[in-house]
Design a protein around this motif. Structure first.
Motif, PDB file in Angstrom:
ATOM      1  N   GLY A  65      27.164  25.678  18.088  1.00 38.71           N
ATOM      2  CA  GLY A  65      27.664  24.941  19.236  1.00 38.71           C
ATOM      3  C   GLY A  65      27.126  25.374  20.580  1.00 38.71           C
ATOM      4  O   GLY A  65      27.596  24.903  21.614  1.00 38.71           O
ATOM      5  N   PHE A  66      26.149  26.284  20.617  1.00 36.00           N
ATOM      6  CA  PHE A  66      25.595  26.683  21.907  1.00 36.00           C
ATOM      7  C   PHE A  66      24.127  27.024  21.770  1.00 36.00           C
ATOM      8  O   PHE A  66      23.639  27.314  20.689  1.00 36.00           O
ATOM      9  CB  PHE A  66      26.361  27.874  22.510  1.00 36.00           C
ATOM     10  N   SER A  67      23.440  27.003  22.891  1.00 34.31           N
ATOM     11  CA  SER A  67      22.039  27.379  22.936  1.00 34.31           C
ATOM     12  C   SER A  67      21.703  27.780  24.363  1.00 34.31           C
ATOM     13  O   SER A  67      22.057  27.076  25.312  1.00 34.31           O
ATOM     14  CB  SER A  67      21.162  26.203  22.498  1.00 34.31           C
ATOM     15  N   PHE A  68      21.062  28.928  24.524  1.00 32.62           N
ATOM     16  CA  PHE A  68      20.628  29.392  25.834  1.00 32.62           C
ATOM     17  C   PHE A  68      19.179  29.830  25.710  1.00 32.62           C
ATOM     18  O   PHE A  68      18.827  30.566  24.797  1.00 32.62           O
ATOM     19  CB  PHE A  68      21.467  30.576  26.329  1.00 32.62           C
ATOM     20  N   GLY A  69      18.370  29.391  26.658  1.00 36.19           N
ATOM     21  CA  GLY A  69      16.963  29.730  26.584  1.00 36.19           C
ATOM     22  C   GLY A  69      16.398  30.360  27.828  1.00 36.19           C
ATOM     23  O   GLY A  69      15.286  30.844  27.813  1.00 36.19           O
ATOM     24  N   ASP A  70      17.147  30.387  28.920  1.00 40.52           N
ATOM     25  CA  ASP A  70      16.626  30.952  30.159  1.00 40.52           C
ATOM     26  C   ASP A  70      17.642  31.929  30.716  1.00 40.52           C
ATOM     27  O   ASP A  70      18.639  31.538  31.291  1.00 40.52           O
ATOM     28  CB  ASP A  70      16.341  29.846  31.178  1.00 40.52           C
ATOM     29  N   PHE A  71      17.378  33.222  30.524  1.00 43.16           N
ATOM     30  CA  PHE A  71      18.299  34.242  31.006  1.00 43.16           C
ATOM     31  C   PHE A  71      17.864  34.829  32.340  1.00 43.16           C
ATOM     32  O   PHE A  71      18.408  35.809  32.790  1.00 43.16           O
ATOM     33  CB  PHE A  71      18.442  35.362  29.958  1.00 43.16           C
ATOM     34  N   ARG A  72      16.866  34.222  32.961  1.00 46.54           N
ATOM     35  CA  ARG A  72      16.475  34.670  34.293  1.00 46.54           C
ATOM     36  C   ARG A  72      17.480  34.100  35.287  1.00 46.54           C
ATOM     37  O   ARG A  72      17.628  32.896  35.422  1.00 46.54           O
ATOM     38  CB  ARG A  72      15.066  34.201  34.628  1.00 46.54           C
ATOM     39  N   LEU A  73      18.154  34.974  35.981  1.00 40.30           N
ATOM     40  CA  LEU A  73      19.239  34.548  36.867  1.00 40.30           C
ATOM     41  C   LEU A  73      18.826  34.614  38.317  1.00 40.30           C
ATOM     42  O   LEU A  73      18.077  35.495  38.713  1.00 40.30           O
ATOM     43  CB  LEU A  73      20.457  35.449  36.673  1.00 40.30           C
ATOM     44  N   ARG A  74      19.343  33.716  39.086  1.00 41.80           N
ATOM     45  CA  ARG A  74      19.215  33.781  40.551  1.00 41.80           C
ATOM     46  C   ARG A  74      20.523  34.388  41.046  1.00 41.80           C
ATOM     47  O   ARG A  74      21.535  33.704  41.206  1.00 41.80           O
ATOM     48  CB  ARG A  74      19.048  32.390  41.156  1.00 41.80           C
ATOM     49  N   ILE A  75      20.508  35.710  41.223  1.00 44.78           N
ATOM     50  CA  ILE A  75      21.740  36.436  41.545  1.00 44.78           C
ATOM     51  C   ILE A  75      21.888  36.525  43.055  1.00 44.78           C
ATOM     52  O   ILE A  75      20.990  36.996  43.755  1.00 44.78           O
ATOM     53  CB  ILE A  75      21.712  37.838  40.915  1.00 44.78           C
TER      54      ILE A  75
END
Length: 96
Positions: A40-50
Protein backbone atom coordinates in the motif's frame (compact mmCIF):
# COMPACT_ATOMS: atom_id res chain seq x y z
CA UNK A 1 14.91 -10.87 4.87
CA UNK A 2 15.45 -12.32 1.42
CA UNK A 3 18.13 -10.99 -0.91
CA UNK A 4 16.76 -11.17 -4.45
CA UNK A 5 19.69 -9.33 -6.03
CA UNK A 6 23.05 -8.13 -4.73
CA UNK A 7 25.68 -6.68 -7.03
CA UNK A 8 27.62 -3.81 -5.51
CA UNK A 9 25.28 -0.83 -5.20
CA UNK A 10 22.49 -2.72 -6.97
CA UNK A 11 20.40 -4.54 -4.35
CA UNK A 12 16.88 -5.84 -4.00
CA UNK A 13 15.95 -6.89 -0.47
CA UNK A 14 12.56 -8.24 0.60
CA UNK A 15 11.39 -8.04 4.20
CA UNK A 16 8.41 -10.27 4.88
CA UNK A 17 7.09 -12.75 7.39
CA UNK A 18 7.56 -16.18 5.77
CA UNK A 19 4.20 -17.22 7.25
CA UNK A 20 2.52 -14.33 5.46
CA UNK A 21 1.06 -11.18 6.86
CA UNK A 22 0.81 -7.49 6.28
CA UNK A 23 3.62 -4.92 5.99
CA UNK A 24 5.84 -6.74 3.55
CA UNK A 25 8.26 -4.30 1.95
CA UNK A 26 11.14 -4.19 -0.53
CA UNK A 27 14.25 -2.04 -0.45
CA UNK A 28 15.76 -1.57 -3.90
CA UNK A 29 19.00 0.37 -4.39
CA UNK A 30 21.04 1.46 -7.36
CA UNK A 31 23.63 4.25 -7.60
CA UNK A 32 22.31 7.44 -5.95
CA UNK A 33 18.83 5.94 -5.49
CA UNK A 34 16.73 4.13 -2.92
CA UNK A 35 13.25 2.80 -3.53
CA UNK A 36 10.96 1.54 -0.81
CA UNK A 37 7.78 -0.21 -1.80
CA UNK A 38 5.42 -2.29 0.20
CA UNK A 39 1.84 -3.14 0.99
CA UNK A 40 0.00 0.00 0.00
CA UNK A 41 2.91 2.43 -0.18
CA UNK A 42 5.87 3.39 -2.31
CA UNK A 43 8.58 6.01 -1.79
CA UNK A 44 11.31 6.73 -4.26
CA UNK A 45 12.78 10.12 -3.39
CA UNK A 46 14.22 10.52 0.09
CA UNK A 47 16.04 13.73 -0.71
CA UNK A 48 14.38 16.28 1.53
CA UNK A 49 14.16 20.04 1.35
CA UNK A 50 14.58 20.66 5.07
CA UNK A 51 13.71 24.13 6.39
CA UNK A 52 16.15 25.98 8.65
CA UNK A 53 13.95 25.21 11.67
CA UNK A 54 13.93 21.44 11.02
CA UNK A 55 14.85 20.56 14.60
CA UNK A 56 11.80 22.36 16.01
CA UNK A 57 9.06 20.24 14.50
CA UNK A 58 8.43 17.17 12.38
CA UNK A 59 4.78 18.02 11.84
CA UNK A 60 5.33 18.69 8.14
CA UNK A 61 6.00 15.01 7.46
CA UNK A 62 3.14 12.54 7.04
CA UNK A 63 3.01 9.43 9.19
CA UNK A 64 3.44 7.41 6.00
CA UNK A 65 6.73 9.13 5.21
CA UNK A 66 7.98 8.71 8.79
CA UNK A 67 6.94 5.04 8.69
CA UNK A 68 8.91 4.63 5.47
CA UNK A 69 12.00 6.24 7.04
CA UNK A 70 11.79 3.85 9.99
CA UNK A 71 11.38 0.90 7.59
CA UNK A 72 14.51 1.94 5.68
CA UNK A 73 16.56 2.27 8.87
CA UNK A 74 15.30 -1.07 10.21
CA UNK A 75 15.95 -2.80 6.89
CA UNK A 76 19.51 -1.47 6.67
CA UNK A 77 20.21 -2.69 10.21
CA UNK A 78 18.86 -6.14 9.34
CA UNK A 79 20.98 -6.27 6.19
CA UNK A 80 24.14 -5.10 7.99
CA UNK A 81 23.61 -7.66 10.79
CA UNK A 82 23.13 -10.47 8.27
CA UNK A 83 26.26 -9.44 6.35
CA UNK A 84 28.30 -9.26 9.57
CA UNK A 85 27.09 -12.71 10.62
CA UNK A 86 28.00 -14.21 7.24
CA UNK A 87 31.61 -12.98 7.30
CA UNK A 88 33.84 -15.24 9.40
CA UNK A 89 35.79 -13.52 12.13
CA UNK A 90 39.58 -13.34 11.80
CA UNK A 91 39.92 -16.06 14.45
CA UNK A 92 37.55 -18.37 12.52
CA UNK A 93 39.28 -17.57 9.22
CA UNK A 94 42.69 -18.45 10.74
CA UNK A 95 41.35 -21.78 12.02
CA UNK A 96 40.23 -22.84 8.53
Amino acid sequence: MTVLHEDGLYRHLVFADPAGGFYRFDLVTWPHNLMLRGDGFSFGDFRLRIPAEWELSFQDFSWEFLFACHAVIWGIRQYDAAKAASVPSQREAGAL
